[in-house]
Structures are given as structure tokens and as C-alpha cells.
Scaffold this motif. Structure first.
Motif, PDB file in Angstrom:
ATOM      1  N   ILE A 195      -9.082 -23.016   8.904  1.00 35.32           N
ATOM      2  CA  ILE A 195      -7.812 -22.694   9.553  1.00 35.32           C
ATOM      3  C   ILE A 195      -7.030 -23.971   9.855  1.00 35.32           C
ATOM      4  N   TYR A 196      -7.759 -24.998  10.276  1.00 35.89           N
ATOM      5  CA  TYR A 196      -7.110 -26.275  10.583  1.00 35.89           C
ATOM      6  C   TYR A 196      -6.517 -26.894   9.322  1.00 35.89           C
ATOM      7  N   LEU A 197      -7.279 -26.875   8.221  1.00 33.29           N
ATOM      8  CA  LEU A 197      -6.769 -27.404   6.952  1.00 33.29           C
ATOM      9  C   LEU A 197      -5.550 -26.613   6.489  1.00 33.29           C
ATOM     10  N   GLU A 198      -5.579 -25.309   6.716  1.00 36.25           N
ATOM     11  CA  GLU A 198      -4.431 -24.475   6.363  1.00 36.25           C
ATOM     12  C   GLU A 198      -3.187 -24.901   7.148  1.00 36.25           C
ATOM     13  N   SER A 199      -3.382 -25.215   8.420  1.00 35.39           N
ATOM     14  CA  SER A 199      -2.245 -25.629   9.249  1.00 35.39           C
ATOM     15  C   SER A 199      -1.668 -26.959   8.760  1.00 35.39           C
ATOM     16  N   ILE A 200      -2.539 -27.865   8.339  1.00 30.08           N
ATOM     17  CA  ILE A 200      -2.057 -29.148   7.815  1.00 30.08           C
ATOM     18  C   ILE A 200      -1.291 -28.931   6.517  1.00 30.08           C
ATOM     19  N   TYR A 201      -1.874 -28.131   5.630  1.00 33.21           N
ATOM     20  CA  TYR A 201      -1.226 -27.844   4.350  1.00 33.21           C
ATOM     21  C   TYR A 201       0.159 -27.242   4.575  1.00 33.21           C
ATOM     22  N   ASN A 202       0.237 -26.274   5.464  1.00 33.86           N
ATOM     23  CA  ASN A 202       1.524 -25.629   5.730  1.00 33.86           C
ATOM     24  C   ASN A 202       2.510 -26.603   6.368  1.00 33.86           C
ATOM     25  N   SER A 203       2.009 -27.483   7.245  1.00 33.21           N
ATOM     26  CA  SER A 203       2.891 -28.464   7.882  1.00 33.21           C
ATOM     27  C   SER A 203       3.484 -29.404   6.850  1.00 33.21           C
ATOM     28  N   VAL A 204       2.633 -29.900   5.954  1.00 38.28           N
ATOM     29  CA  VAL A 204       3.111 -30.839   4.930  1.00 38.28           C
ATOM     30  C   VAL A 204       4.076 -30.144   3.990  1.00 38.28           C
ATOM     31  N   VAL A 205       3.676 -28.968   3.487  1.00 40.19           N
ATOM     32  CA  VAL A 205       4.494 -28.287   2.485  1.00 40.19           C
ATOM     33  C   VAL A 205       5.772 -27.719   3.093  1.00 40.19           C
ATOM     34  N   LEU A 206       5.646 -27.051   4.257  1.00 39.38           N
ATOM     35  CA  LEU A 206       6.811 -26.397   4.849  1.00 39.38           C
ATOM     36  C   LEU A 206       7.745 -27.381   5.546  1.00 39.38           C
ATOM     37  N   LYS A 207       7.167 -28.278   6.380  1.00 45.04           N
ATOM     38  CA  LYS A 207       7.998 -29.185   7.159  1.00 45.04           C
ATOM     39  C   LYS A 207       8.475 -30.381   6.341  1.00 45.04           C
ATOM     40  N   ASP A 208       7.568 -30.966   5.576  1.00 48.59           N
ATOM     41  CA  ASP A 208       7.890 -32.243   4.936  1.00 48.59           C
ATOM     42  C   ASP A 208       8.469 -32.089   3.541  1.00 48.59           C
ATOM     43  N   ILE A 209       8.330 -30.949   2.954  1.00 47.89           N
ATOM     44  CA  ILE A 209       8.814 -30.812   1.577  1.00 47.89           C
ATOM     45  C   ILE A 209       9.871 -29.716   1.459  1.00 47.89           C
ATOM     46  N   ILE A 210       9.494 -28.476   1.750  1.00 46.97           N
ATOM     47  CA  ILE A 210      10.419 -27.362   1.524  1.00 46.97           C
ATOM     48  C   ILE A 210      11.678 -27.497   2.362  1.00 46.97           C
ATOM     49  N   SER A 211      11.515 -27.761   3.672  1.00 45.79           N
ATOM     50  CA  SER A 211      12.704 -27.836   4.533  1.00 45.79           C
ATOM     51  C   SER A 211      13.509 -29.103   4.258  1.00 45.79           C
ATOM     52  N   ARG A 212      12.816 -30.229   4.056  1.00 49.68           N
ATOM     53  CA  ARG A 212      13.533 -31.491   3.861  1.00 49.68           C
ATOM     54  C   ARG A 212      14.265 -31.525   2.533  1.00 49.68           C
ATOM     55  N   LYS A 213      13.614 -31.004   1.492  1.00 51.85           N
ATOM     56  CA  LYS A 213      14.212 -31.016   0.157  1.00 51.85           C
ATOM     57  C   LYS A 213      15.024 -29.756  -0.130  1.00 51.85           C
ATOM     58  N   LYS A 214      15.002 -28.807   0.849  1.00 51.29           N
ATOM     59  CA  LYS A 214      15.729 -27.537   0.689  1.00 51.29           C
ATOM     60  C   LYS A 214      15.318 -26.831  -0.599  1.00 51.29           C
ATOM     61  N   ILE A 215      14.026 -26.732  -0.798  1.00 50.28           N
ATOM     62  CA  ILE A 215      13.472 -26.104  -2.001  1.00 50.28           C
ATOM     63  C   ILE A 215      13.503 -24.587  -1.853  1.00 50.28           C
ATOM     64  N   LEU A 216      14.079 -23.910  -2.831  1.00 52.11           N
ATOM     65  CA  LEU A 216      14.157 -22.452  -2.817  1.00 52.11           C
ATOM     66  C   LEU A 216      13.035 -21.814  -3.628  1.00 52.11           C
ATOM     67  N   ASP A 217      12.614 -22.491  -4.691  1.00 49.74           N
ATOM     68  CA  ASP A 217      11.568 -21.950  -5.564  1.00 49.74           C
ATOM     69  C   ASP A 217      10.201 -22.404  -5.057  1.00 49.74           C
ATOM     70  N   VAL A 218       9.763 -21.789  -3.965  1.00 47.34           N
ATOM     71  CA  VAL A 218       8.506 -22.181  -3.328  1.00 47.34           C
ATOM     72  C   VAL A 218       7.316 -21.891  -4.237  1.00 47.34           C
ATOM     73  N   SER A 219       7.402 -20.810  -4.985  1.00 43.19           N
ATOM     74  CA  SER A 219       6.296 -20.428  -5.871  1.00 43.19           C
ATOM     75  C   SER A 219       5.998 -21.519  -6.897  1.00 43.19           C
ATOM     76  N   THR A 220       7.039 -22.083  -7.493  1.00 42.41           N
ATOM     77  CA  THR A 220       6.832 -23.146  -8.487  1.00 42.41           C
ATOM     78  C   THR A 220       6.247 -24.394  -7.829  1.00 42.41           C
ATOM     79  N   LEU A 221       6.748 -24.738  -6.643  1.00 41.14           N
ATOM     80  CA  LEU A 221       6.197 -25.888  -5.925  1.00 41.14           C
ATOM     81  C   LEU A 221       4.707 -25.707  -5.686  1.00 41.14           C
ATOM     82  N   GLU A 222       4.298 -24.546  -5.226  1.00 40.93           N
ATOM     83  CA  GLU A 222       2.879 -24.316  -4.953  1.00 40.93           C
ATOM     84  C   GLU A 222       2.057 -24.322  -6.231  1.00 40.93           C
ATOM     85  N   ASN A 223       2.638 -23.860  -7.329  1.00 43.46           N
ATOM     86  CA  ASN A 223       1.920 -23.919  -8.605  1.00 43.46           C
ATOM     87  C   ASN A 223       1.750 -25.356  -9.084  1.00 43.46           C
TER      88      ASN A 223
END
Length: 396
Positions: free
Chosen positions: A185-213
Motif C-alpha cells: 500500500i505504501y509503494l502504491e502511494s509513492i507510485y501514485n504521488s510520483v505519477v499523479l503529482k509529478d508527471i500527470i498534473s505538471r505535464k498536463k498529460i491527458l493520455d494516462v493509459s499510454t503513460l502507464e504503459n
């Protein structure tokens, strides 16, 4: 708090120097705790608590300071004249135009400034231009294997501890948690923090599925030569159509957030960087296990990933080496010279040993050469190439 002695000594060496100290690294790798340890050191060495100003800009209590002028004014009001003031700003990228506040504090003779950031972007653009030559970056990673073992105390059964290290992850707080579920659960929170806070929101990424792939592809191919073209083709062929430009932008964002690192390829004979054949490694193998599970474990490439990160911790620039038609896993370069590393989980089979030694044997210079394996054997030399147990090397 887990001692992070290497980083602490670096901070001590830059104390009171006219440089902004910038500690960067993936979220939860220990940047804030490092500064806490350093502040304790300052107070133990005679610095009064009133001379220390510490602000975590992710803390809602300091939300109103997320504008450069307000942050500067807040700190300026609290500075003690005629004494050195030690100012710590955590996650400074939260502040709009933060570089202006940093520059204003930097030019004050009674301020020693320390900042952290979870994104490499803080050292690009305006900050790099405005403060060129006036800051030093300390690149922080999660716990090394040696640091991880030090938290346990018992140094027996290192093979089991290594398994725990790669499965549970190397983030410092993971050592405080009990049970696989809590750690996952802790690793999941880190992953979500990095991906959601540091990448998706900052870069304004709309295609989240491709990023995760893209992330899954990189995590599944650590230690393999990889390119944006190869990733784009693989995703497109599996039904997730994308472009090379999109993949390149996502790879840059992942590197800027310190979730992955790229080792460029270097021609040993020609002494030049090559445009193709680079490899990617992840900041924490535990994140890889969280995302892919254990069934995709590749012991050799996981060990290679661990060695790569350790070489970075030890201050080397690390490249993948081209030696004729063969490949050397790592060329490690620092101010003292060059070293070559080949990494294999086991070379118990003579044919595997011969295959692993061949690339380094193709190198004709006299720089140190090492073969790191998990084989429980004493140090041996193969025509000058030292074979060392990887865990012993990691603990050295």
C-alpha cells in the motif's frame, strides 16, 4: 531516523559556502529527513534554533507562502542580523517563481540556503540561468543495500535480506512497516504521488493509459537496450497506438521525476557517446515488484539495476560500454579515473563465465575491471578481472 552519512558529509562540506544547496530525488527518498538530521547537527555544533528557518512548502500551513514575494518577506522578517541564518525550503517547486526568492536570499551575506525538489525541472530553465554557478546539486536516492541492512542490525543471512530489499523496496519509511500488505500500500502511494503529482498534473498529460504503459514497458525491460521508437512500436502493436514524440516526452517526464534513470551508451575505443543502445533503470526495485508482480522477476537485470544505482551513489558517471562487437554492462567514471563492471547473477557455468568475461577482456587499457555476481565464492582474478560477490561489494 536512518543515518544517511554520505549525503550528510556532503552537506557538511558545503556548510557556509556561498552556494545554494539543492537536494533532489524521487519522492520519499529521504530528502526532508536528511535536512532534519543536518539541522540536528547544526544545533549540536552550537547553532541556535532561532538561526534555523525550515519550511515545508507542501504543508498546508504554509500554503500562503507559495508565491515568491510572500515567501521572501516571511523569511526576511525572521532573519537574525549579524548571524548566519540557515534556511531550509522543502519542495520549493511548489512556489510560483521560486527562483526569485532563492536569488534574493542567496545574495544576503547572512543566509545559508538549502532547498529540496522532487523534480529535476527546478534545475532547468530560469533557475539554471539565474543561479548559474551558484548552486550545487546533491542527487539523493532511496536506501542503499548497506543502509537498509544497517536498519536491521542483524547482518546474517544477507541473501534473505537482499530478497526483502528488492521485494519491499528501498524507501526509508518501508523499514517502519510490518507485513507485505502495508508495504505494498505504501509503494502504491509513492507510485501514485510520483505519477499523479509529478508527471500527470505538471505535464498536463491527458493520455494516462499510454503513460502507464510506457512505465510498465520500462519497468519490464530494465537493463535491455531501449529506445522511444522501440517502445512506440511495441505499444502500437499491442493495440495502444502512440507516436515516438509522445513516448520521448513521457520518458523525459519520468526521468525528471527521478522514477527512472538512463545510462547512455559509450564507445570505449572511439571514446564517444552513441545515440542508440541506451538502457533504463528504476529508482527502486520495490516499485517494479509492486507494478509487475514477482512472476516477471529477472534476477540478473534486477541485480544490474541495484549495481547501477550504487555506482551513482558512489559518485560515478555511469555508461553502458561498447567494446568492439560486445557490451560491457557499466563504465564508471569519476575524478579518480575509470572502472569497468560486468554484472551476472551467477557464472557457475563455465560457458556463462566465458561469455561474461569476453567484453571486458576486449578492453586493452589498464583500468580496474570487475565481475560482480551472487555466487558465494572468495574473490578470484580472471586475467586481472576481479570476481567479487555482489553483496560484499554493496556492503563495502
Amino acid at each position: 531516523m536512518i543515518p544517511r552519512d554520505n549525503y550528510l558529509e556532503l552537506l557538511k562540506s558545503f556548510k557556509n559556502k556561498e552556494l545554494i544547496k539543492v537536494v533532489t530525488g524521487i519522492r520519499r527518498c529521504g530528502k526532508s529527513t536528511l535536512y532534519e538530521i543536518y539541522r540536528n547537527y547544526l544545533m549540536e555544533s552550537g547553532i541556535s534554533e532561532q538561526q534555523i528557518i525550515s519550511i515545508n512548502l507542501e504543508d498546508p500551513d504554509f500554503a500562503e507562502l507559495r508565491e515568491s514575494q510572500k515567501l521572501y518577506a516571511y523569511i526576511n522578517e525572521r532573519l537574525i542580523p549579524d548571524k548566519i541564518n540557515y534556511v531550509f525550503l522543502d519542495e520549493v517547486q511548489k512556489v510560483k517563481d521560486f527562483q526569485e526568492a532563492c536569488d534574493g536570499l542567496y545574495i544576503k551575506k547572512n543566509v545559508d540556503l538549502y532547498i529540496t525538489g522532487s523534480n529535476a525541472g527546478i534545475l532547468s530553465g530560469e533557475l539554471a540561468t539565474l543561479l548559474s554557478g551558484r548552486y550545487v546539486e546533491i542527487k539523493m536516492l532511496p536506501l542503499s543495500f548497506k543502509e537498509y541492512v544497517s536498519t536491521i542490525g542483524d547482518k546474517t543471512d544477507l541473501s534473505r535480506k537482499y530478497r526483502e530489499y528488492i521485494e519491499n523496496g528501498s524507501f526509508p519509511y518501508i523499514t517502519e512497516l510490518e507485513g507485505k500488505k502495508a508495504k505494498s500500500i505504501y509503494l502504491e502511494s509513492i507510485y501514485n504521488s510520483v505519477v499523479l503529482k509529478d508527471i500527470i498534473s505538471r505535464k498536463k498529460i491527458l493520455d494516462v493509459s499510454t503513460l502507464e504503459n510506457v512505465i510498465r514497458f520500462i519497468f519490464d525491460n530494465i537493463g535491455n537496450p531501449t529506445s522511444a521508437t522501440k517502445i512506440a512500436n511495441a505499444l502500437t502493436s499491442s493495440g495502444n497506438k502512440t507516436t515516438v514524440n509522445t513516448v520521448e516526452s513521457y520518458l523525459r517526464a519520468l526521468q525528471e521525476s527521478f522514477i527512472i534513470y538512463k545510462a547512455e551508451r559509450y564507445d570505449i575505443k572511439g571514446k564517444q557517446l552513441l545515440e542508440t543502445g541506451g538502457k533504463y533503470y528504476v529508482a527502486d526495485i520495490g516499485l517494479r515488484y509492486y507494478l509487475l508482480g514477482t512472476k516477471k522477476a529477472d534476477r540478473g537485470h534486477i541485480l544490474e539495476n541495484i549495481i547501477y544505482l550504487e555506482l551513482l551513489r558512489r559518485g560515478y558517471e555511469v555508461y553502458v560500454g561498447k567494446a568492439g562487437t560486445t557490451e560491457v554492462d557499466f563504465i564508471a567514471i569519476n575524478n579518480e579515473g575509470t572502472e569497468y563492471y560486468q554484472v551476472a547473477y551467477t557464472v557457475a557455468d563455465d560457458s556463462v563465465l566465458e561469455r561474461e568475461l569476453k567484453p571486458i577482456n576486449n578492453i586493452t587499457d589498464h583500468n580496474p575491471k570487475y565481475l560482480l555476481t551472487m555466487d558465494d565464492e572468495p574473490i578470484v582474478s580472471h586475467n586481472g578481472i576481479k570476481q567479487i560477490n555482489a553483496l560484499d561489494w554493496l556492503l563495502a
